[in-house]
Scaffold this motif. Structure first.
Motif, PDB file in Angstrom:
ATOM      1  N   ILE A 201     -13.002 -13.981   6.570  1.00  0.00           N
ATOM      2  CA  ILE A 201     -13.075 -13.103   7.740  1.00  0.00           C
ATOM      3  C   ILE A 201     -11.989 -12.040   7.607  1.00  0.00           C
ATOM      4  O   ILE A 201     -10.799 -12.372   7.498  1.00  0.00           O
ATOM      5  CB  ILE A 201     -12.872 -13.872   9.057  1.00  0.00           C
ATOM      6  CG1 ILE A 201     -13.953 -14.934   9.248  1.00  0.00           C
ATOM      7  CG2 ILE A 201     -12.859 -12.911  10.241  1.00  0.00           C
ATOM      8  CD1 ILE A 201     -13.780 -15.748  10.521  1.00  0.00           C
ATOM      9  N   ALA A 202     -12.388 -10.769   7.594  1.00  0.00           N
ATOM     10  CA  ALA A 202     -11.427  -9.668   7.618  1.00  0.00           C
ATOM     11  C   ALA A 202     -11.001  -9.469   9.064  1.00  0.00           C
ATOM     12  O   ALA A 202     -11.647  -8.741   9.823  1.00  0.00           O
ATOM     13  CB  ALA A 202     -12.045  -8.404   7.039  1.00  0.00           C
ATOM     14  N   CYS A 203      -9.937 -10.136   9.461  1.00  0.00           N
ATOM     15  CA  CYS A 203      -9.572 -10.211  10.877  1.00  0.00           C
ATOM     16  C   CYS A 203      -9.335  -8.834  11.496  1.00  0.00           C
ATOM     17  O   CYS A 203      -9.646  -8.608  12.677  1.00  0.00           O
ATOM     18  CB  CYS A 203      -8.331 -11.078  11.047  1.00  0.00           C
ATOM     19  SG  CYS A 203      -8.591 -12.808  10.592  1.00  0.00           S
ATOM     20  N   ALA A 204      -8.789  -7.910  10.742  1.00  0.00           N
ATOM     21  CA  ALA A 204      -8.504  -6.575  11.282  1.00  0.00           C
ATOM     22  C   ALA A 204      -9.776  -5.817  11.627  1.00  0.00           C
ATOM     23  O   ALA A 204      -9.741  -4.867  12.413  1.00  0.00           O
ATOM     24  CB  ALA A 204      -7.677  -5.775  10.273  1.00  0.00           C
ATOM     25  N   ALA A 205     -10.922  -6.241  11.049  1.00  0.00           N
ATOM     26  CA  ALA A 205     -12.180  -5.512  11.250  1.00  0.00           C
ATOM     27  C   ALA A 205     -13.064  -6.147  12.319  1.00  0.00           C
ATOM     28  O   ALA A 205     -14.201  -5.701  12.514  1.00  0.00           O
ATOM     29  CB  ALA A 205     -12.944  -5.436   9.932  1.00  0.00           C
ATOM     30  N   PHE A 239     -11.269 -18.569   5.357  1.00  0.00           N
ATOM     31  CA  PHE A 239     -10.125 -17.745   4.977  1.00  0.00           C
ATOM     32  C   PHE A 239      -9.967 -16.615   5.981  1.00  0.00           C
ATOM     33  O   PHE A 239     -10.876 -15.803   6.173  1.00  0.00           O
ATOM     34  CB  PHE A 239     -10.319 -17.174   3.574  1.00  0.00           C
ATOM     35  CG  PHE A 239      -9.212 -16.258   3.138  1.00  0.00           C
ATOM     36  CD1 PHE A 239      -7.906 -16.713   3.030  1.00  0.00           C
ATOM     37  CD2 PHE A 239      -9.474 -14.928   2.832  1.00  0.00           C
ATOM     38  CE1 PHE A 239      -6.876 -15.870   2.626  1.00  0.00           C
ATOM     39  CE2 PHE A 239      -8.462 -14.079   2.422  1.00  0.00           C
ATOM     40  CZ  PHE A 239      -7.161 -14.546   2.320  1.00  0.00           C
ATOM     41  N   LEU A 240      -8.816 -16.576   6.643  1.00  0.00           N
ATOM     42  CA  LEU A 240      -8.518 -15.553   7.648  1.00  0.00           C
ATOM     43  C   LEU A 240      -7.649 -14.487   6.998  1.00  0.00           C
ATOM     44  O   LEU A 240      -6.433 -14.631   6.883  1.00  0.00           O
ATOM     45  CB  LEU A 240      -7.802 -16.181   8.845  1.00  0.00           C
ATOM     46  CG  LEU A 240      -8.539 -17.329   9.543  1.00  0.00           C
ATOM     47  CD1 LEU A 240      -7.645 -17.951  10.620  1.00  0.00           C
ATOM     48  CD2 LEU A 240      -9.858 -16.841  10.132  1.00  0.00           C
ATOM     49  N   ASP A 241      -8.293 -13.416   6.546  1.00  0.00           N
ATOM     50  CA  ASP A 241      -7.588 -12.340   5.854  1.00  0.00           C
ATOM     51  C   ASP A 241      -6.885 -11.445   6.871  1.00  0.00           C
ATOM     52  O   ASP A 241      -7.509 -10.992   7.839  1.00  0.00           O
ATOM     53  CB  ASP A 241      -8.593 -11.522   5.028  1.00  0.00           C
ATOM     54  CG  ASP A 241      -7.928 -10.574   4.062  1.00  0.00           C
ATOM     55  OD1 ASP A 241      -6.702 -10.701   3.840  1.00  0.00           O
ATOM     56  OD2 ASP A 241      -8.623  -9.706   3.509  1.00  0.00           O
ATOM     57  N   ASP A 242      -5.591 -11.200   6.650  1.00  0.00           N
ATOM     58  CA  ASP A 242      -4.782 -10.374   7.568  1.00  0.00           C
ATOM     59  C   ASP A 242      -4.874 -10.901   8.997  1.00  0.00           C
ATOM     60  O   ASP A 242      -5.148 -10.155   9.947  1.00  0.00           O
ATOM     61  CB  ASP A 242      -5.230  -8.903   7.519  1.00  0.00           C
ATOM     62  CG  ASP A 242      -4.927  -8.255   6.182  1.00  0.00           C
ATOM     63  OD1 ASP A 242      -3.914  -8.618   5.566  1.00  0.00           O
ATOM     64  OD2 ASP A 242      -5.712  -7.384   5.759  1.00  0.00           O
ATOM     65  N   VAL A 243      -4.607 -12.204   9.161  1.00  0.00           N
ATOM     66  CA  VAL A 243      -4.718 -12.814  10.482  1.00  0.00           C
ATOM     67  C   VAL A 243      -3.736 -12.180  11.463  1.00  0.00           C
ATOM     68  O   VAL A 243      -3.975 -12.160  12.681  1.00  0.00           O
ATOM     69  CB  VAL A 243      -4.501 -14.341  10.371  1.00  0.00           C
ATOM     70  CG1 VAL A 243      -3.086 -14.669   9.930  1.00  0.00           C
ATOM     71  CG2 VAL A 243      -4.837 -15.039  11.672  1.00  0.00           C
ATOM     72  N   ASP A 244      -2.642 -11.629  10.962  1.00  0.00           N
ATOM     73  CA  ASP A 244      -1.662 -10.988  11.844  1.00  0.00           C
ATOM     74  C   ASP A 244      -2.177  -9.675  12.420  1.00  0.00           C
ATOM     75  O   ASP A 244      -1.565  -9.126  13.342  1.00  0.00           O
ATOM     76  CB  ASP A 244      -0.346 -10.751  11.105  1.00  0.00           C
ATOM     77  CG  ASP A 244      -0.536  -9.979   9.807  1.00  0.00           C
ATOM     78  OD1 ASP A 244      -1.576 -10.184   9.144  1.00  0.00           O
ATOM     79  OD2 ASP A 244       0.345  -9.183   9.457  1.00  0.00           O
TER      80      ASP A 244
END
Length: 439
Positions: A201-205, A239-244
Motif C-alpha cells: 500500500i502506497a500510504c501517501a497515495a 507492506f505499508l510504504d511510507d506509513v508516516d
C-alpha cells in the motif's frame, strides 16, 4: 597510510649495462623493477594477475622480445608490453604494435620518453586490475540482495535472517533509495508466508475519503463485493510504504486493525479475522510526527534501520559493480570500464538518493551518457579514509577469493603476517564473518 606499494615493472634486456641503467632510471621514478637477462625467465615471473607492465628489448638470444610479447599476450591480452628496438627492428616493432603491444622505443631513447610511456602503461594496467577486482567481487559476493561487507549491512542481513520466520510486525526506517521495500520483500520471501501474497500500500497515495474501503473493502447490497487490501494479504504480508505519510483516516483504521486483526468491509454485518504480517517503512528515522504514536508503537515491535550509502562507503564500489553489470545486461551493452576518476567519485560523493541515485549513474555510464565526473569542491573525503575503504575491500576480496584460507590470502596480498592482522584489527574486519564461519 604511506605504505601503498610501488608500481611494478619487469625489465628484460641481455645488455647488462643498458639493463642496469634503465632499471636505475625507473627506480628513481618510483617504480619497483625486476630485471631479467633472458626472456624465457620472464614467463615464470609474470602471470595473468601480474599488476605491473613489461619492458623488453627486441633482439635477444633464445627468445626474442617479439616472441615474449606474443607469449604474454596469449596469457593476458591486456598486459602492457613496451618494446625497445634498434633502428633495423622498427618495422617488426610496428607490426607488434598493431598486434597489441603498448609502445616501442627506438635506441638510443630519451629517459624521459621511457618514463612517460611506462607511466601511461602503468595507469592503464592499474585500471584493468581494479576493474577485474570489481568483477571478482561481483562473482564472489555474498548471495543476498543486501550487497556489502560493512558491519552495518552484516548486522542487517543477520536481522533479516532472524526475523524472517517470526510473525512479529516490523517498522523499517531509512532514507529514500536505501532499499526499504527490498528488505521487506526479503523478510517475506524467507518466511513461511512466502507462498502467500505480498501486498503493498502506497500510504501517501490513499485519500482519507477511500481509506476504509481501500483497507477493508465493501459488501453492499446491489453491488459486486470489493475486496480490500487486508483480505488480499491473508496469510501473507501487508507492506505499508511510507506509513508516516498516510492521512489521519488511514492511520486510524490501521491502528484499529493492528489492535484486533479484524477486517470490516463497508456494509458487512460481521467482521472477519485475517492472518497476516504487517511491515511498514518510513523515511524519518526517530521522528514521531506526523505518524500517530498509537500507530507507531503498535507497528514498531521491531525497528530496522537501513544506513545510507554515505555511512557505509566501503560497500559502494561493490554495489556499483553489481548495478553496472545489471545495466550492461539490461541494455545489452558491453560492460564499461570504471576509471580511477569514477572510483574516486563513488567514494567522494554523498549519494543523497542512495542506491536509486547510484543505479541511475550506472545506467548513464553504461549508455555512454555520463562524462568523466568532476570532483565537487568540499566533497572530498580525506585521502586516508578513501584508502582505508579500498584496503578493507581488497583484504575481504583476497580472503574470499581463496575460500577463507588465511595463509593464501596473506600471500596474495603480499603482506607480512603481523602487518596483515594489524590492518584487519584497525579496519574492523570480522574475519569469522568474511570466512563464512559465523552462521
Amino acid at each position: 597510510m604511506n605504505d601503498v606499494p610501488p608500481r611494478q615493472i619487469v625489465l628484460v634486456d641481455d645488455d647488462d649495462d643498458l639493463r642496469a641503467a634503465m632499471a636505475q632510471t625507473l627506480a628513481l621514478a618510483g617504480y619497483q623493477v625486476r630485471s631479467f637477462a633472458r626472456s624465457v625467465d620472464v614467463l615464470d615471473a609474470v602471470d595473468g594477475n601480474f599488476p605491473g607492465i613489461v619492458v623488453s628489448d627486441v633482439r635477444m638470444p633464445h627468445m626474442s622480445g617479439i616472441d615474449l610479447f606474443q607469449a604474454l599476450q596469449a596469457r593476458d591480452p591486456e598486459l602492457p608490453v613496451i618494446l625497445v628496438t634498434g633502428h633495423g627492428d622498427v618495422p617488426m616493432a610496428v607490426d607488434a604494435l598493431k598486434a597489441g603491444a603498448w609502445d616501442f622505443l627506438t635506441k638510443p631513447f630519451d629517459p624521459d620518453g621511457l618514463i612517460s610511456s611506462v607511466g601511461r602503461a602503468s595507469e592503464k594496467r592499474l585500471l584493468v586490475i581494479e576493474n577485474r577486482r570489481l568483477r571478482a567481487m561481483v562473482d564472489n559476493a555474498v548471495p543476498s540482495p543486501l550487497i556489502g561487507h560493512s558491519p552495518a549491512i552484516e548486522r542487517l542481513r543477520d536481522m533479516v535472517a532472524t526475523l524472517a520466520d517470526t510473525n512479529i510486525d516490523i517498522l523499517i526506517e531509512g532514507e529514500t533509495g536505501t532499499g526499504k521495500e527490498l528488505v521487506a520483500r526479503m523478510i517475506h520471501q524467507r518466511s513461511q508466508r512466502a507462498s502467500a501474497p505480498f501486498v503493498s500500500i502506497a500510504c501517501a497515495a490513499v485519500p482519507d475519503a477511500i481509506a476504509e474501503t481501500s483497507l477493508h473493502g465493501e459488501s453492499l447490497a446491489g453491488r459486486a463485493p470489493l475486496e480490500g487490501r487486508l483480505t488480499r494479504a491473508h496469510q501473507g504480508t501487508l507492506f505499508l510504504d511510507d506509513v508516516d505519510q498516510s492521512g489521519p483516516a488511514l492511520q486510524a483504521h490501521l491502528i484499529q486493525f493492528l489492535e484486533d486483526r479484524l477486517v470490516r468491509p463497508v456494509g458487512a454485518r460481521e467482521p472477519q479475522p485475517v492472518d497476516l504480517r504487517v511491515i511498514g517503512c518510513m523515511a524519518r528515522q526517530g521522528q514521531v510526527a506526523p505518524i500517530q504514536p498509537a500507530l507507531l508503537y503498535r507497528l514498531a515491535a521491531v525497528r530496522l534501520h537501513i544506513p545510507p550509502l554515505r555511512e557505509r562507503r566501503e560497500d559502494i564500489p561493490l554495489i556499483f559493480a553489481h548495478l553496472l553489470d545489471a545495466a550492461a545486461r539490461r541494455f545489452r551493452r558491453v560492460l564499461p570500464p570504471v576509471s580511477r576518476a569514477i572510483l574516486a567519485h563513488l567514494l567522494d560523493h554523498d549519494w543523497p538518493g542512495n542506491v536509486h541515485e547510484l543505479a541511475r549513474f550506472a545506467d548513464r555510464l553504461t549508455l555512454g551518457l555520463e562524462q568523466e565526473p568532476a570532483l565537487e569542491d568540499g566533497s572530498l573525503l580525506p585521502l586516508d579514509d578513501r584508502l582505508d575503504a579500498f584496503e578493507r575491500m581488497a583484504i575481504i576480496d583476497a580472503i574470499q577469493s581463496v575460500g577463507g584460507d588465511m595463509g593464501k590470502a596473506i600471500a596474495t596480498l603480499g603482506l607480512p603476517r603481523k602487518t596483515f592482522y594489524y590492518r584487519v584489527r584497525r579496519l574492523g574486519i570480522d574475519l569469522r564473518k568474511v570466512r563464512g564461519l559465523d552462521t
